[in-house]
Design a protein around this motif. Sequence first.
Motif, PDB file in Angstrom:
ATOM      1  N   ASN A  90       0.808  -1.223   0.000  1.00 48.54           N
ATOM      2  CA  ASN A  90       0.000   0.000   0.000  1.00 48.54           C
ATOM      3  C   ASN A  90       0.842   1.275   0.000  1.00 48.54           C
ATOM      4  O   ASN A  90       0.418   2.326   0.484  1.00 48.54           O
ATOM      5  N   HIS A  91       2.073   1.141  -0.525  1.00 47.19           N
ATOM      6  CA  HIS A  91       2.992   2.297  -0.594  1.00 47.19           C
ATOM      7  C   HIS A  91       3.234   2.905   0.789  1.00 47.19           C
ATOM      8  O   HIS A  91       3.413   4.111   0.939  1.00 47.19           O
ATOM      9  N   ASN A  92       3.227   2.030   1.809  1.00 47.01           N
ATOM     10  CA  ASN A  92       3.474   2.449   3.199  1.00 47.01           C
ATOM     11  C   ASN A  92       2.346   3.316   3.749  1.00 47.01           C
ATOM     12  O   ASN A  92       2.574   4.138   4.649  1.00 47.01           O
ATOM     13  N   TRP A  93       1.141   3.127   3.258  1.00 45.88           N
ATOM     14  CA  TRP A  93       0.014   3.925   3.733  1.00 45.88           C
ATOM     15  C   TRP A  93      -0.606   3.291   4.970  1.00 45.88           C
ATOM     16  O   TRP A  93      -0.853   2.091   5.034  1.00 45.88           O
ATOM     17  N   ASN A  94      -0.838   4.114   5.994  1.00 47.39           N
ATOM     18  CA  ASN A  94      -1.588   3.726   7.173  1.00 47.39           C
ATOM     19  C   ASN A  94      -2.451   4.907   7.585  1.00 47.39           C
ATOM     20  O   ASN A  94      -1.945   5.994   7.860  1.00 47.39           O
ATOM     21  N   LYS A  95      -3.742   4.693   7.603  1.00 47.71           N
ATOM     22  CA  LYS A  95      -4.684   5.790   7.827  1.00 47.71           C
ATOM     23  C   LYS A  95      -4.446   6.477   9.168  1.00 47.71           C
ATOM     24  O   LYS A  95      -4.372   7.711   9.245  1.00 47.71           O
ATOM     25  N   TRP A  96      -4.320   5.690  10.228  1.00 50.72           N
ATOM     26  CA  TRP A  96      -4.234   6.274  11.562  1.00 50.72           C
ATOM     27  C   TRP A  96      -2.897   6.964  11.780  1.00 50.72           C
ATOM     28  O   TRP A  96      -2.816   7.970  12.481  1.00 50.72           O
ATOM     29  N   GLN A  97      -1.870   6.440  11.162  1.00 46.44           N
ATOM     30  CA  GLN A  97      -0.578   7.124  11.230  1.00 46.44           C
ATOM     31  C   GLN A  97      -0.640   8.470  10.519  1.00 46.44           C
ATOM     32  O   GLN A  97      -0.102   9.477  11.001  1.00 46.44           O
TER      33      GLN A  97
ATOM     34  N   ALA B 285      -6.365  16.557  10.058  1.00 45.67           N
ATOM     35  CA  ALA B 285      -6.548  15.203  10.577  1.00 45.67           C
ATOM     36  C   ALA B 285      -7.993  14.734  10.412  1.00 45.67           C
ATOM     37  O   ALA B 285      -8.241  13.571  10.062  1.00 45.67           O
ATOM     38  N   VAL B 286      -8.939  15.620  10.637  1.00 44.89           N
ATOM     39  CA  VAL B 286     -10.355  15.269  10.471  1.00 44.89           C
ATOM     40  C   VAL B 286     -10.652  14.945   9.007  1.00 44.89           C
ATOM     41  O   VAL B 286     -11.385  13.993   8.697  1.00 44.89           O
ATOM     42  N   ILE B 287     -10.082  15.723   8.091  1.00 47.32           N
ATOM     43  CA  ILE B 287     -10.296  15.471   6.657  1.00 47.32           C
ATOM     44  C   ILE B 287      -9.772  14.092   6.272  1.00 47.32           C
ATOM     45  O   ILE B 287     -10.444  13.308   5.583  1.00 47.32           O
ATOM     46  N   VAL B 288      -8.553  13.772   6.719  1.00 47.48           N
ATOM     47  CA  VAL B 288      -7.963  12.468   6.407  1.00 47.48           C
ATOM     48  C   VAL B 288      -8.773  11.347   7.058  1.00 47.48           C
ATOM     49  O   VAL B 288      -8.992  10.284   6.460  1.00 47.48           O
ATOM     50  N   LEU B 289      -9.254  11.579   8.265  1.00 45.58           N
ATOM     51  CA  LEU B 289     -10.005  10.557   8.997  1.00 45.58           C
ATOM     52  C   LEU B 289     -11.281  10.143   8.264  1.00 45.58           C
ATOM     53  O   LEU B 289     -11.619   8.954   8.199  1.00 45.58           O
ATOM     54  N   PHE B 290     -12.002  11.104   7.674  1.00 48.99           N
ATOM     55  CA  PHE B 290     -13.298  10.816   7.065  1.00 48.99           C
ATOM     56  C   PHE B 290     -13.235  10.618   5.551  1.00 48.99           C
ATOM     57  O   PHE B 290     -14.265  10.336   4.942  1.00 48.99           O
ATOM     58  N   THR B 291     -12.074  10.766   4.947  1.00 43.34           N
ATOM     59  CA  THR B 291     -11.983  10.605   3.489  1.00 43.34           C
ATOM     60  C   THR B 291     -11.078   9.453   3.071  1.00 43.34           C
ATOM     61  O   THR B 291     -10.851   9.263   1.875  1.00 43.34           O
ATOM     62  N   THR B 292     -10.565   8.676   4.042  1.00 41.23           N
ATOM     63  CA  THR B 292      -9.648   7.589   3.684  1.00 41.23           C
ATOM     64  C   THR B 292     -10.037   6.313   4.411  1.00 41.23           C
ATOM     65  O   THR B 292     -10.796   6.324   5.383  1.00 41.23           O
TER      66      THR B 292
ATOM     67  N   ASN C 256      -8.112   2.284   5.499  1.00 34.46           N
ATOM     68  CA  ASN C 256      -6.804   1.649   5.689  1.00 34.46           C
ATOM     69  C   ASN C 256      -6.487   0.631   4.601  1.00 34.46           C
ATOM     70  O   ASN C 256      -5.372   0.131   4.519  1.00 34.46           O
ATOM     71  N   LYS C 257      -7.481   0.319   3.749  1.00 30.52           N
ATOM     72  CA  LYS C 257      -7.295  -0.717   2.740  1.00 30.52           C
ATOM     73  C   LYS C 257      -6.396  -0.267   1.597  1.00 30.52           C
ATOM     74  O   LYS C 257      -5.623  -1.049   1.055  1.00 30.52           O
ATOM     75  N   LYS C 258      -6.504   0.988   1.214  1.00 30.20           N
ATOM     76  CA  LYS C 258      -5.705   1.484   0.095  1.00 30.20           C
ATOM     77  C   LYS C 258      -5.426   2.970   0.307  1.00 30.20           C
ATOM     78  O   LYS C 258      -6.190   3.672   0.978  1.00 30.20           O
ATOM     79  N   PRO C 259      -4.320   3.464  -0.258  1.00 36.62           N
ATOM     80  CA  PRO C 259      -3.998   4.890  -0.102  1.00 36.62           C
ATOM     81  C   PRO C 259      -4.988   5.764  -0.862  1.00 36.62           C
ATOM     82  O   PRO C 259      -5.555   5.342  -1.884  1.00 36.62           O
ATOM     83  N   PRO C 260      -5.221   6.975  -0.394  1.00 32.26           N
ATOM     84  CA  PRO C 260      -6.162   7.865  -1.084  1.00 32.26           C
ATOM     85  C   PRO C 260      -5.564   8.416  -2.367  1.00 32.26           C
ATOM     86  O   PRO C 260      -4.365   8.262  -2.650  1.00 32.26           O
ATOM     87  N   ARG C 261      -6.387   9.092  -3.143  1.00 31.63           N
ATOM     88  CA  ARG C 261      -5.919   9.665  -4.408  1.00 31.63           C
ATOM     89  C   ARG C 261      -4.880  10.755  -4.188  1.00 31.63           C
ATOM     90  O   ARG C 261      -3.999  10.957  -5.020  1.00 31.63           O
ATOM     91  N   TYR C 262      -4.992  11.441  -3.061  1.00 29.55           N
ATOM     92  CA  TYR C 262      -4.058  12.530  -2.788  1.00 29.55           C
ATOM     93  C   TYR C 262      -2.852  12.055  -1.968  1.00 29.55           C
ATOM     94  O   TYR C 262      -2.176  12.857  -1.315  1.00 29.55           O
TER      95      TYR C 262
END
Length: 594
Positions: A369-376, A417-424, A426-432
């Motif tokens: 996942n290109h090192n993506w972790n939502k909570w991090q 942080a709120v934007i990332v929390l509700f728009t992403t 943990n399964k895959k990295p977001p578009r941005y």
Amino acid sequence: MIVCDHIVEFNQSYQCQFVNHNIDCNNIDGLINYLSFICCQFSPKLRPLAFTVLILWLLVLFILLAVTAEDFFCPSLTVISRSFGNGAPDIFSAIAATTSSKTGGSGLAIGALCGAGMFVTSIIVGSIGFRHSFTVTRRPFYRDVLFYVLAVSLLFYILYYGQMKLGYALGFIGLYTLYVFVVCISRYIRQMMKPTDGPIRQTDISNPVVAPVGNELIEGEISSENPQQSDNVHEIQNIHTENDNSSMGNLAKVIAATQLLGVAVVNHDNVPLIVSQTEQNEIENSPTDFSDVIKDGENDTLIAIRSPPLDPSVFYKIEFKSFLKSLLPIDRRQWNESKFITKLLIIIKSPLLLCLNLTTPTIDYELDNHNWNKWQAVVQCITAPLFCSFVTKGAFKMVTHNLPVWLLILVVGLLLAVIVLFTTTNKKPPRYHTLFAFFGFTVSVLWIYATANEIVDILQSFGLVLGISSVILGITVLAWANCIGDFVSNTVVANQGFQRMAISACYSSPMMNLLLGLGIGFTIATVKQGGHIQISHTPLQYVSIFFLLGSLFSSLIVIPIFGFKVKRYFGIYLICIYALYMIISLMTQLRVIF
């Protein structure tokens, strides 16, 4: 005003008072006043303990510098431009030294860059030549060495006249820009001259999984949203049923594969894997709530099932474990197989990695996942801006009468942080996700620059208290520390049979460090000082430059004479040049000569 250099003339009992009342001694670029730490926090009898503590702290800072550059700065820069390398610590150390508020900063930078250049072009090249006899590529060799000679000659000219102007500083950057242009043009011409072998066929390659279950096969597909499925395939291979001939044998295999892969697709070409009517009824009447049961429309045969949704408590437990692993990724197998020294290094790096992972976003295409972790990412949106404000010493400045900078940055970080929390997810990295590369690049630059500032401040404090020239500290401690990465990487590459690549890096890397380190650093310094600054030149600086030019001209003359072959005796010759350089430098520092 008495400059801080005169501290060595005072008795140790009065040095603390001198430091406290001297503006120059308190004009620091780092976060800690190490001169005050040495002189005021320890009595004269305990001063060796202060030096021991700072030496250990210096080692930690060098580890932090290397880890930040390798694991955070370079991956972010790879996403942005796919360039740079081991030169990052050298460049930022030079920038920190040349922009230092204390006197002697430019001497430390010049000494470190010339010392590192001597080490790389003599010790590393000599070590590779001593162990391997090989032939270098002519045009890249001439290009790299000649540009390096030109860069060192420009430095000699500036030192001789003792003045750095903005135009000279920009000249260093311009020379490296010209080098990059020449490299790109030569590569383009070389590719144009190569014959083409015809068009390359492109095929649509899917990512199927054929996992053996017992003596049969279950086919599935690894989803891009869950790369961990590839690890689960190995687990499927170990699944066996007690009775493969029973009516529920295939069902047990399908369910087992489903639990691991997420989707298990039954192969129509493999008759035993087609689920029977009894098994279909067993699945459909099962108390397990399968979220999706897929049937063949023609014969109403079950061809796939999907795993049920996880229990919320299990789901959040998995998410939390993933978050902790992203903050401190320690491989248990590596830990168990490591020796004592390696384990000690892992222990030292662990708190450093924790701080870096909490503040520095990183994109790495080689990881899942290109090192993506939502909570991090959510946490980093808060901690990274705060770190930047504190490390740049702007956190406690006031935006308005009652609003400090750190509070405004905290509010902005919470919104992100709120934007990332509700728009992403943990399964895959977001578009941005790519934006995090720029974010991580900025934060890693500040980490490296802040660490380099601390290293420079410690070395300058050692030099002031012990009466050692900043140049000698540059050509020894700072140069050797910054060359560890080059020595390891270049010798490993050479041992793997890529001697040409290693030798090319031995000339291009220190040249880049010198041109960009001094170019960027002196550009900042000259702009601050109104367009020009005075540079004090010492005999030790001239010794470093002349020996570096001697090493480069030796390679430029000897290697072509012997048909561009680097042989063992030439490696011994280069190592002897470096040994002579260190002897002459120490004799110059002790004023035995010059």
